[in-house]
Scaffold this motif. Structure first.
Motif, PDB file in Angstrom:
ATOM      1  N   SER A  53     -98.399  -0.984   9.952  1.00 22.80           N
ATOM      2  CA  SER A  53     -96.988  -0.960   9.518  1.00 22.80           C
ATOM      3  C   SER A  53     -96.036  -1.091  10.696  1.00 22.80           C
ATOM      4  O   SER A  53     -94.901  -0.625  10.639  1.00 22.80           O
ATOM      5  N   SER A  54     -96.480  -1.753  11.759  1.00 25.26           N
ATOM      6  CA  SER A  54     -95.595  -1.983  12.904  1.00 25.26           C
ATOM      7  C   SER A  54     -96.096  -3.159  13.726  1.00 25.26           C
ATOM      8  O   SER A  54     -97.279  -3.504  13.686  1.00 25.26           O
ATOM      9  N   HIS A  86     -95.244  -8.209   6.663  1.00 26.99           N
ATOM     10  CA  HIS A  86     -95.551  -6.947   6.001  1.00 26.99           C
ATOM     11  C   HIS A  86     -96.839  -7.206   5.222  1.00 26.99           C
ATOM     12  O   HIS A  86     -96.881  -8.153   4.427  1.00 26.99           O
ATOM     13  N   HIS A  92     -89.165  -7.008   1.743  1.00 25.75           N
ATOM     14  CA  HIS A  92     -87.933  -6.227   1.867  1.00 25.75           C
ATOM     15  C   HIS A  92     -87.903  -5.541   3.224  1.00 25.75           C
ATOM     16  O   HIS A  92     -88.911  -4.966   3.642  1.00 25.75           O
ATOM     17  N   SER A  94     -87.505  -2.758   5.944  1.00 28.40           N
ATOM     18  CA  SER A  94     -87.558  -1.298   5.986  1.00 28.40           C
ATOM     19  C   SER A  94     -86.325  -0.779   6.721  1.00 28.40           C
ATOM     20  O   SER A  94     -85.567  -1.558   7.328  1.00 28.40           O
ATOM     21  N   GLY A  95     -86.150   0.512   6.708  1.00 30.48           N
ATOM     22  CA  GLY A  95     -85.062   1.117   7.473  1.00 30.48           C
ATOM     23  C   GLY A  95     -85.194   0.801   8.954  1.00 30.48           C
ATOM     24  O   GLY A  95     -84.202   0.512   9.631  1.00 30.48           O
ATOM     25  N   ASP A  97     -86.700  -1.878  10.225  1.00 31.27           N
ATOM     26  CA  ASP A  97     -86.349  -3.295  10.383  1.00 31.27           C
ATOM     27  C   ASP A  97     -84.835  -3.445  10.520  1.00 31.27           C
ATOM     28  O   ASP A  97     -84.350  -4.098  11.449  1.00 31.27           O
ATOM     29  N   SER A 118     -94.476 -11.664   3.550  1.00 33.77           N
ATOM     30  CA  SER A 118     -95.379 -10.751   2.850  1.00 33.77           C
ATOM     31  C   SER A 118     -96.350 -11.606   2.022  1.00 33.77           C
ATOM     32  O   SER A 118     -96.152 -12.812   1.890  1.00 33.77           O
TER      33      SER A 118
END
Length: 152
Positions: A53-54, A86, A92, A94-95, A97, A118
């Motif tokens: 996730s990064s 992703h 979408h 993320s915060g 991002d 994605s």
């Protein structure tokens, strides 16, 4: 405008990013008045750090690609944004991002484009303004030209 070759790359990434560590790179192009053209991209490098996730872009080939594009173009092609994947869900931001994108735009003091790829799709975003008032705007495809896709 996004060159077809760049869109083709995002299509291939979309088809292969499911359940894999995040990947990313930079977007290279030109500012043409209020418009931004994306003509090139970089792929992940061996020194980049990819997790589930990064993604941390640290390989020096990204900077080399931007510098070479700048020289080849007579000082018009430059960094215009970033892309990353992703591994699940829709594209979408993320915060994190949004926070990172706003920091990039604030540091450069110019609008930039960002892409999230994605497994279901890829989406282009425009970020204008500076922190904390930067607007993250999803772009919509409006037409196909002879060399690429035009977004608004």
């Amino acid at each position: 405008m996004l060159r077809y070759e760049v869109g083709d790359f995002f299509d291939s990434m979309r088809a292969s990013c499911a359940a894999k560590p995040e990947r990313g790179g930079i977007l290279i192009g030109s500012y043409r008045g209020p418009h931004i053209e994306i003509t090139e991209y970089t792929e992940p490098g061996s020194k980049d750090i990819a997790g589930p996730s990064s993604f941390k872009r640290i390989d020096e080939h990204h900077q080399r690609a931007a510098t070479n594009a700048w020289k080849r173009s007579g000082n018009t092609a430059t960094f215009v944004g970033e892309w990353h994947s992703h591994p699940s869900g829709p594209p979408h931001p993320s915060g994190l991002d949004r926070q990172t994108w706003k920091a990039v735009v604030t540091r450069l003091n110019t609008p930039c484009l960002f892409v999230i790829v994605s497994p279901t799709a890829w989406q282009l975003f425009r970020v204008l303004g500076t922190k904390p008032y930067a607007d993250v705007v999803p772009m919509t495809e409006i037409e196909h030209g002879t060399t690429g896709i035009v977004y608004r």
